[in-house]
Design an enzyme around this catalytic site. Structure first.
Site, PDB file in Angstrom:
ATOM      1  N   TRP A   1       2.417   1.567  -3.416  1.00 27.13           N
ATOM      2  CA  TRP A   1       1.419   1.993  -4.408  1.00 27.13           C
ATOM      3  C   TRP A   1       1.346   3.508  -4.475  1.00 27.13           C
ATOM      4  O   TRP A   1       1.134   4.088  -5.545  1.00 27.13           O
ATOM      5  CB  TRP A   1       0.050   1.427  -4.037  1.00 27.13           C
ATOM      6  CG  TRP A   1      -1.065   1.863  -4.945  1.00 27.13           C
ATOM      7  CD1 TRP A   1      -1.482   1.253  -6.087  1.00 27.13           C
ATOM      8  CD2 TRP A   1      -1.902   3.023  -4.793  1.00 27.13           C
ATOM      9  NE1 TRP A   1      -2.528   1.944  -6.652  1.00 27.13           N
ATOM     10  CE2 TRP A   1      -2.802   3.042  -5.878  1.00 27.13           C
ATOM     11  CE3 TRP A   1      -1.973   4.041  -3.842  1.00 27.13           C
ATOM     12  CZ2 TRP A   1      -3.757   4.039  -6.036  1.00 27.13           C
ATOM     13  CZ3 TRP A   1      -2.928   5.041  -4.002  1.00 27.13           C
ATOM     14  CH2 TRP A   1      -3.807   5.030  -5.085  1.00 27.13           C
ATOM     15  N   HIS A   2       1.544   4.181  -3.337  1.00 28.59           N
ATOM     16  CA  HIS A   2       1.401   5.629  -3.301  1.00 28.59           C
ATOM     17  C   HIS A   2       2.526   6.363  -4.023  1.00 28.59           C
ATOM     18  O   HIS A   2       2.336   7.508  -4.443  1.00 28.59           O
ATOM     19  CB  HIS A   2       1.330   6.118  -1.850  1.00 28.59           C
ATOM     20  CG  HIS A   2      -0.008   5.922  -1.223  1.00 28.59           C
ATOM     21  ND1 HIS A   2      -0.389   4.731  -0.646  1.00 28.59           N
ATOM     22  CD2 HIS A   2      -1.069   6.757  -1.090  1.00 28.59           C
ATOM     23  CE1 HIS A   2      -1.623   4.848  -0.184  1.00 28.59           C
ATOM     24  NE2 HIS A   2      -2.063   6.061  -0.446  1.00 28.59           N
ATOM     25  N   GLY A   3       3.668   5.754  -4.162  1.00 32.37           N
ATOM     26  CA  GLY A   3       4.726   6.458  -4.867  1.00 32.37           C
ATOM     27  C   GLY A   3       6.045   5.731  -4.811  1.00 32.37           C
ATOM     28  O   GLY A   3       6.286   4.895  -3.937  1.00 32.37           O
TER      29      GLY A   3
ATOM     30  N   SER B   1       0.831  -1.203   0.000  1.00 36.34           N
ATOM     31  CA  SER B   1       0.000   0.000   0.000  1.00 36.34           C
ATOM     32  C   SER B   1       0.863   1.251   0.000  1.00 36.34           C
ATOM     33  O   SER B   1       0.585   2.220  -0.722  1.00 36.34           O
ATOM     34  CB  SER B   1      -0.924   0.000   1.223  1.00 36.34           C
ATOM     35  OG  SER B   1      -1.685   1.186   1.282  1.00 36.34           O
TER      36      SER B   1
ATOM     37  N   PHE C   1      -0.348  10.069  -7.845  1.00 33.61           N
ATOM     38  CA  PHE C   1      -0.300   8.625  -7.662  1.00 33.61           C
ATOM     39  C   PHE C   1      -1.028   7.890  -8.774  1.00 33.61           C
ATOM     40  O   PHE C   1      -1.021   6.684  -8.798  1.00 33.61           O
ATOM     41  CB  PHE C   1      -0.896   8.230  -6.310  1.00 33.61           C
ATOM     42  CG  PHE C   1      -0.276   8.968  -5.152  1.00 33.61           C
ATOM     43  CD1 PHE C   1       1.097   9.160  -5.100  1.00 33.61           C
ATOM     44  CD2 PHE C   1      -1.057   9.495  -4.131  1.00 33.61           C
ATOM     45  CE1 PHE C   1       1.672   9.849  -4.054  1.00 33.61           C
ATOM     46  CE2 PHE C   1      -0.494  10.176  -3.062  1.00 33.61           C
ATOM     47  CZ  PHE C   1       0.873  10.358  -3.029  1.00 33.61           C
TER      48      PHE C   1
END
Length: 492
Positions: A340-342, A337, A492
């Site tokens: 996934w954001h960056g 997670s 994102f």
């Protein structure tokens, strides 16, 4: 090339944020076309929305429209082939083709430079001099969101949860529906596709709810998030000269900035979608009133958390195995997670910190104890509940420092200075205009949200007309001069 660059420069100023004047023109035009001109059938309604969605996306960067169309066609076609497949080997071929190509695009655009730079730094640290080959590419807006739309669709077909969609326009609308295209929520085919496959009929009450929710999202964005951003940026950019109180304020300001920004976008997306007779998945449910981190993650970015639960956590074994498997799967989910954001170690650190927060609840089997909306009474138990809410918020703010910082070293210096400076004078409060007013604004916002925590938005109900006027006045007063039009999650 000259003509393409000229066209891009002409198109570029039309980029439409939900809080921009260009979008204020775009949305009513689509609404009128949808309900009053092309309203004879489901096909005409969907055609309006798909054209509007492609135009909306092309206004960000028309060159990436081809990537969106290709990704849409890939998943549409592979979905059909998976369903038609007569052998398991054939079904797996088309399934993995879709997965690999989708994640390949995401990897190249979003993560290639990160991995190349990290590998080069690791080799340099052991004496092997390297110079990484980096790609000079722009991250396509919304790629993480529409990629996950397609992935969930293909996975559900492969697992025989749903049938493949045969109408390409309907499927294209599911992937590229403009209210959720660039920053979610992450929709499921099981929820959105059935709605786009039937003709919608105008519902005044639903549209009114949509207007209220859209306006409350706009308040969150331009009144709360953008105002907090001014002060949060000033503190984080000059954190080395700030005292402990100022640094704490910076973390709190950013916590409300990212909440107002992202939940504000989600509210606007859900609200405007109701104007078209379509319901989207709820993405936020007053997360800062959570009593523990587990509850926080049930209320924050709900569509992403549930996506990872259904398509990663459960396939890994979920909670069906022993405690060791539960811990492993929990850490995987939080780390993925974060990533996934960056493409930055700060996001991975943010995910790791939240996993560590979650671990005691998991070990004590208390991760599902606070499932209902918090209710306070005049007793000592309510004092304990308020203490739990405050502690959860403080832990979230500490983790948000890593999310906001440009590097892990900067985040660590920021936190170190909070605990070592030990000066709590009103340094930043005195040096910045309207700082006390901002604290009052945040306090008023918290009270309004607290009193509305069982509702979708606080405008409807008693005195809705007065609340509507106050919201519009706040938007005009604080939003007109805002320097922060872009939403945080667009990156994102």
């Amino acid at each position: 090339r000259i003509y393409l660059n000229f066209a891009f420069e002409i198109w570029k100023p039309l980029t439409m944020f939900f809080n921009s004047l260009s979008f204020a023109v775009f949305l009513p035009i689509v609404f009128v076309l949808y309900w009053f001109i092309f309203n004879k059938s489901k096909a005409s309604q969907n055609a309006v929305l798909i054209v509007a969605s492609y135009y909306f996306y092309s206004c960000w960067d028309w060159r990436f429209l081809f990537l969106l169309v290709f990704s849409t066609f890939l998943d549409y076609y592979t979905g059909l082939q998976i369903e038609k497949g007569k052998t398991e080997r054939g079904r797996k071929f088309w399934f993995w083709l879709s997965i690999i190509v989708n994640l390949g695009f995401l990897g190249v655009f979003k993560y290639y430079n990160f991995f190349a730079s990290s590998l080069s730094e690791a080799l340099n640290s052991v004496g092997l001099s390297t110079s990484p080959f980096l790609l000079n590419v722009v991250l396509p807006v919304g790629i993480s969101f529409y990629t996950f739309h397609g992935l969930s669709y293909v996975i559900d077909i492969y697992l025989k949860r749903i049938k493949a969609e045969t109408n390409f326009v309907d499927y294209s609308l599911f992937v590229s529906y403009f209210p959720l295209l660039v920053a979610g929520p992450i929709e499921r085919a099981t929820h959105l596709l059935p709605q786009v496959k039937i003709k919608r009929h105008f519902d005044f009450e639903k549209s009114k709810e949509g207007v209220y929710q859209f306006l409350w999202g706009l308040v969150k964005k331009v009144v709360i998030a953008d105002t907090c951003a001014t002060y949060a940026n000033a503190i984080f950019d000059y954190h080395s000269s700030m005292n402990s109180l100022s640094l704490i304020l910076g973390a709190v300001y950013f916590a409300f900035q990212i909440y107002g920004d992202f939940s504000g976008y989600s509210d606007m997306a859900l609200g405007m979608s109701k104007l078209f007779g379509i319901d989207l998945l709820r993405n936020f449910n007053y997360p800062y009133f959570s009593r523990d981190i587990a509850e926080f993650w049930r209320r924050w970015h709900i569509s992403l958390s549930s996506w990872f639960r259904d398509y990663l956590y459960i396939p890994l074994g979920g909670s069906s195995g022993g405690m060791g498997m539960k811990i492993r799967n929990t850490f995987i989910i939080f780390l993925v997670s974060g990533f996934w954001h960056g493409a930055n170690w700060t996001f991975i650190a943010w995910g790791l910190i939240n996993a560590i927060y979650f671990l005691p609840l998991l070990l004590l089997k208390r991760n599902r104890t606070n499932m209902e909306t918090v209710v306070l009474q005049r007793n000592w138990e309510s004092v304990r509940v308020l203490g739990s809410i405050l502690m959860t918020f403080m832990l979230s703010c500490l983790a948000w420092i890593f999310f906001r910082a440009s590097s892990i070293s900067q985040a660590l210096r920021y936190i170190q200075q909070i605990f070592t400076d030990q000066h709590f004078s009103s340094q930043f409060l005195k040096n910045q205009r309207y700082n006390y007013e901002l604290l009052f604004l945040i306090g008023a916002f918290v009270v309004v949200e607290w009193n509305s925590r069982t509702k979708v938005e606080p405008i409807s109900g008693k005195y809705s007309g007065l609340k509507l006027v106050l919201c519009l006045a706040a938007i005009l007063a604080l939003g007109t001069f805002s320097d922060y039009k872009e939403f945080i999650y667009f990156q994102f």
